[in-house]
Motif scaffolding. Structure first.
Motif, short mmCIF file in Angstrom:
data_model
loop_
_atom_site.label_atom_id
_atom_site.label_comp_id
_atom_site.label_asym_id
_atom_site.label_seq_id
_atom_site.Cartn_x
_atom_site.Cartn_y
_atom_site.Cartn_z
N TYR A 125 0.91 -1.38 -0.12
CA TYR A 125 -0.40 -0.06 0.27
C TYR A 125 0.75 1.33 -0.03
O TYR A 125 2.13 1.57 0.46
CB TYR A 125 -1.15 -0.03 1.23
N PRO B 32 7.96 8.48 4.75
CA PRO B 32 9.44 8.03 4.77
C PRO B 32 9.55 8.76 6.72
O PRO B 32 9.48 9.93 6.25
CB PRO B 32 9.72 8.12 4.37
N HIS C 244 15.53 2.22 5.04
CA HIS C 244 13.90 1.69 4.59
C HIS C 244 13.88 0.76 4.13
O HIS C 244 12.58 0.00 5.00
CB HIS C 244 13.63 3.10 3.98
N ARG D 185 15.32 -1.81 3.95
CA ARG D 185 15.62 -3.23 5.52
C ARG D 185 14.95 -3.71 6.57
O ARG D 185 14.23 -3.99 7.11
CB ARG D 185 17.45 -2.66 5.84
N PHE D 186 14.23 -1.55 6.54
CA PHE D 186 12.66 -1.77 7.26
C PHE D 186 11.76 -2.26 6.87
O PHE D 186 11.17 -3.16 7.42
CB PHE D 186 12.38 -0.63 8.37
N ALA D 187 11.67 -2.29 6.18
CA ALA D 187 10.56 -2.28 5.04
C ALA D 187 9.97 -3.36 4.38
O ALA D 187 9.31 -4.98 4.28
CB ALA D 187 9.96 -1.39 4.06
N GLY D 188 11.27 -4.22 4.57
CA GLY D 188 11.61 -5.81 4.41
C GLY D 188 11.13 -6.72 5.13
O GLY D 188 11.54 -6.89 5.32
N LEU E 171 8.90 0.73 -1.91
CA LEU E 171 8.44 0.54 -0.53
C LEU E 171 7.00 -0.06 -0.91
O LEU E 171 7.10 -1.40 0.13
CB LEU E 171 8.08 1.44 0.66
#
Lengths: 220, 227, 98, 198
Positions: free
Chosen positions: D76, D83, D92, D94-97, D138
């Motif tokens: 989404y 962000p 980012h 790395r955080f969202a994966g 993302l």
């Protein structure tokens, strides 16, 4: 779940470390309050009961300055939707709780030695003193983390956090003041009743907040 | 007229009866004398404060547990119960401190019972300010309910524990070592009637507030459908 | 997720007796050391009725207080009654229009 | 994915009602309508970020998915998804994966959307178009079966739009793609459409 918490915690620590102002403000407040007290007394030590009250007041107000920041920031910067899209609400609560625990331990690690040093506190039972400070800090964090989320949802309106935390924290503070004063006053054998109670209480309140968090954080 | 309304409106008869009984029918107490009559107001007020607190907590739990939204307006009901309860709590504190002045000589001495009623009062203040801060947000009902649940579940530990840790000046109805109140038969009846009267008064006020809220909602709904 | 939640609920329920027992233990310990704040010993209320002068005429002050309380109640009752009637009327009107 | 009788109110104001549609894998849907007609609200309901006042949305993959888990298989993005200013593009990602991301995957995304040069720059110093590209990355990152994009081409230049449209075309098969837009070029990307606000 665990990996989500770690990802989220790593992100929070990184973001907070790069801006740092929340912890700076809390620590500055604590240092100023302690120094002002010490200066005002002119080096005459207070009775143990008063010292314990002052210590917990300083901890309480420093915590109130900083503990809500982790949630309020997400809402302020408009990043809460991104956070929600990337992780589940349960992971958000737990990672923020862990972050707040780290925050609180840093705070306690600075405030307590400073207080002992400047206000000439004579601790008779050192291990019970440390344990009662730690359990008190743990309870404060456990209670206020979900309240911080509520405050963030209301737009982070200044003193609201203190207002809604105080009634729920009053009993915790009361017990902590009581047990800390006991460790300052007597050398005798210490029961850990209060500390155990606070430990169980924080576990209970954490479980309850974990269940309630989704209602607070998710939009209807 | 529905049975519910008949019961609620009986407060118009029972309340004056309770007042007259408290002043004229019940005998005065030994040491306190005529001043003991404040008991017939203080005890019911305290009872209603706790009742309102518990009711708003239970309503909040139902509001959050009710996922399919079978009941509407439970959070508003909890809010009405809490705001009515707050008025009763303030009255409890006032009558209590008058009684304390008469019997112990001071208005306030942080007796454990006094402490717990003050915590309830603070919780209400906090809840009401939280709700006003949340005005115009969609989550108002749910956040307010979550706060009340947290408050209601944490408070009993301290209410039941703290008076045991510290000694209380209040007669303790839970463990009576030697400080039970010994009440005369007539006193007992009067107290019962007074408690009934105040409970009815509380329910009646909350009922009226609820009906006003429902009216507000329907009027606004029809207004928005028309435009 | 369900399982984790169930475990947490069970854990918190287990904590309640633990909290109660630690609290009571604490109380017992304090009671034994006798460190009880007993300022209220000789002030405690004994609400026993006066039996001797049961037929005594209550003082004028009592009637005056009774009068004041009744007047307050009358004011509150009138206020509530008016609001109740008004609400009932509007309820009726809305039902009529629907 | 299926929606039955959706309606949503904010407070007492009704945004839309009686929305019915169903989308299968491989299909796409455009939500169009004037400003304030409830496009974003509808998309947030479909992503599980809001609940409808009445009506029901069901997501079925191989079985019906509970609402709590919708976001696990949905990408989404929208104007309100911001962000973090203090983090770089790579952080980012790395955080969202959700799964441990291989460096090469992250790099290929960044190269495709022309952000590779800025991967270690903090988002604070990004232009709004670059931020938009990062937001799109993302959303696509976890290769979700459902993609919900709210005005994806806001702030993008012609080249950015071109990259986005070719990318959407390339991943179309087997996915549900729902786009809210007022851009005629983007409406052509979709198989079907819903018009709100009549």
């Amino acid at each position: 779940m665990v990996s989500e918490i770690i990802r989220n915690l790593a992100k929070d620590l990184r973001v907070e470390f790069r801006s740092r102002f929340a912890i700076n403000i809390s620590l500055a407040f604590a240092v100023i309050a302690t120094l002002a007290l010490s200066l005002a007394t002119g080096g005459i030590p207070f009775p143990p009961r008063v010292q314990s009250v002052l210590l917990w007041l300083i901890i309480f107000f420093s915590a109130m300055n900083g503990l809500s920041h982790i949630f309020v920031r997400e809402d302020d910067r408009g990043t809460s939707l991104f956070l929600l899209v990337s992780t589940t609400s349960d992971a958000i609560y737990l990672s923020k709780l862990i972050y707040n625990l780290i925050f609180m331990s840093v705070l306690l690690a600075v405030i307590t030695p400073l207080f002992v040093f400047f206000l000439q506190v004579n601790i008779l039972g050192i291990p019970p003193f440390i344990i009662s400070v730690l359990t008190g800090g743990l309870s404060i964090t456990a209670v206020t983390t979900i309240l911080a989320a509520m405050v963030a949802k209301s737009g982070g309106k200044g003193p609201l956090f203190t207002i809604i935390s105080f009634p729920l924290l009053l009993p915790v503070l009361w017990l902590s003041i009581f047990s800390t004063a006991a460790t300052l006053e007597s050398t005798g054998p210490h029961g850990y009743g209060t500390q155990l109670f606070l430990l169980a209480f924080s576990g209970f309140i954490t479980a309850l907040s974990f269940l309630l968090f989704r209602f607070v954080w998710l939009d209807e | 007229m529905k049975l519910k309304h008949i019961i609620l409106r009986s407060v118009y008869i029972i309340m004056p009866a309770a007042i007259v009984m408290a002043f004229l029918w019940a005998p005065p107490a030994e040491i306190l004398g005529e001043a003991s009559r404040i008991m017939y107001f203080h005890v019911p007020l305290a009872w209603v404060s706790v009742l309102a607190f518990v009711v708003s907590g239970v309503l909040s739990i139902t509001h959050l547990a009710d996922r399919n939204r079978r009941f509407t307006g439970l959070d508003e009901w909890a809010y009405h119960s809490a705001s009515t309860g707050m008025v009763f709590t303030i009255l409890t504190v006032i009558t209590g401190s008058i009684w304390a002045k008469i019997s112990w000589g001071v208005y306030w001495n942080w007796d454990p019972r006094e402490t717990s009623i003050v915590i309830i009062l603070l919780i209400y203040i906090a809840y009401l300010s939280l709700r006003s801060a949340l005005a115009h947000t969609e989550n108002r009902g749910r956040i307010g309910s979550a706060y009340l649940i947290l408050a209601m579940i944490t408070l009993p530990f301290f209410i039941f524990l703290v008076p045991r840790i510290y000694d209380s000046l209040h007669p303790d109805p839970i463990i009576n070592f030697d400080r039970t109140i010994y009440l005369d038969g007539r006193m007992r009846v009067t107290l019962g009637v007074a408690i009934l009267a105040f409970t009815l008064l509380y329910s009646y006020i909350v009922n009226i507030l609820n009906r006003i809220a429902i009216l507000n909602n329907t009027v606004e709904d029809t207004f928005h459908e028309d435009h | 997720m369900r399982i984790i939640k169930t475990i947490i609920v069970a854990m918190s329920i287990c904590l309640i007796p633990m909290m109660m027992s630690t609290g009571l233990h604490f109380f017992m310990a304090r009671a034994q050391t006798g460190a009880v704040v007993s300022s209220g010993e000789n002030l405690k209320i004994t609400v026993t009725p006066v039996r001797k002068d049961e037929g005594a005429v209550p003082s004028a002050v009592l009637y005056r207080v009774l009068g004041v309380v009744l007047i307050i109640w009358a004011g509150l009752a009138a206020y509530l009654f008016i609001i109740d009637r008004r609400v009932a009327r509007i309820e009726k009107e809305i039902h009529l229009t629907e | 994915m299926e929606a039955i009788n959706l309606a949503r109110k904010f407070g007492r104001t009704s945004i839309f009602r009686d929305i019915n549609f169903s989308v299968a894998a491989g299909e796409s849907l455009c939500v169009t309508g004037p400003n304030g007609s409830g496009k974003s609200t509808l998309l947030r309901i479909l992503a599980g970020l809001l609940s409808p006042t009445t009506g029901k949305v069901t997501h079925t993959l191989d079985r019906t998915i509970p609402k709590d888990a919708w976001l696990d298989h949905t990408g989404y993005t929208g104007p309100l998804v911001n962000p973090y200013d203090e983090l770089t593009a790579l952080e980012h990602i790395r955080f969202a994966g959700r799964r441990a991301m291989e460096r090469a995957t992250a790099d290929s995304f960044l190269t495709r959307f022309d952000l590779a040069r800025h991967r270690d720059k903090k988002v604070r110093y990004y232009s709004s178009g670059m931020k938009q590209r990062l937001k799109i990355i993302l959303a696509f990152l976890n290769d979700p079966p459902v993609l919900i994009l709210d005005e994806p081409s806001t702030n993008l230049d012609a080249r950015g739009k071109d990259i986005l449209h070719t990318y959407i075309d390339s991943i179309r098969s087997g996915k549900i793609i729902i786009i809210a837009t007022n851009d005629p070029a983007e409406e052509r990307l979709c198989g079907g459409g819903i018009q709100l606000g009549q």
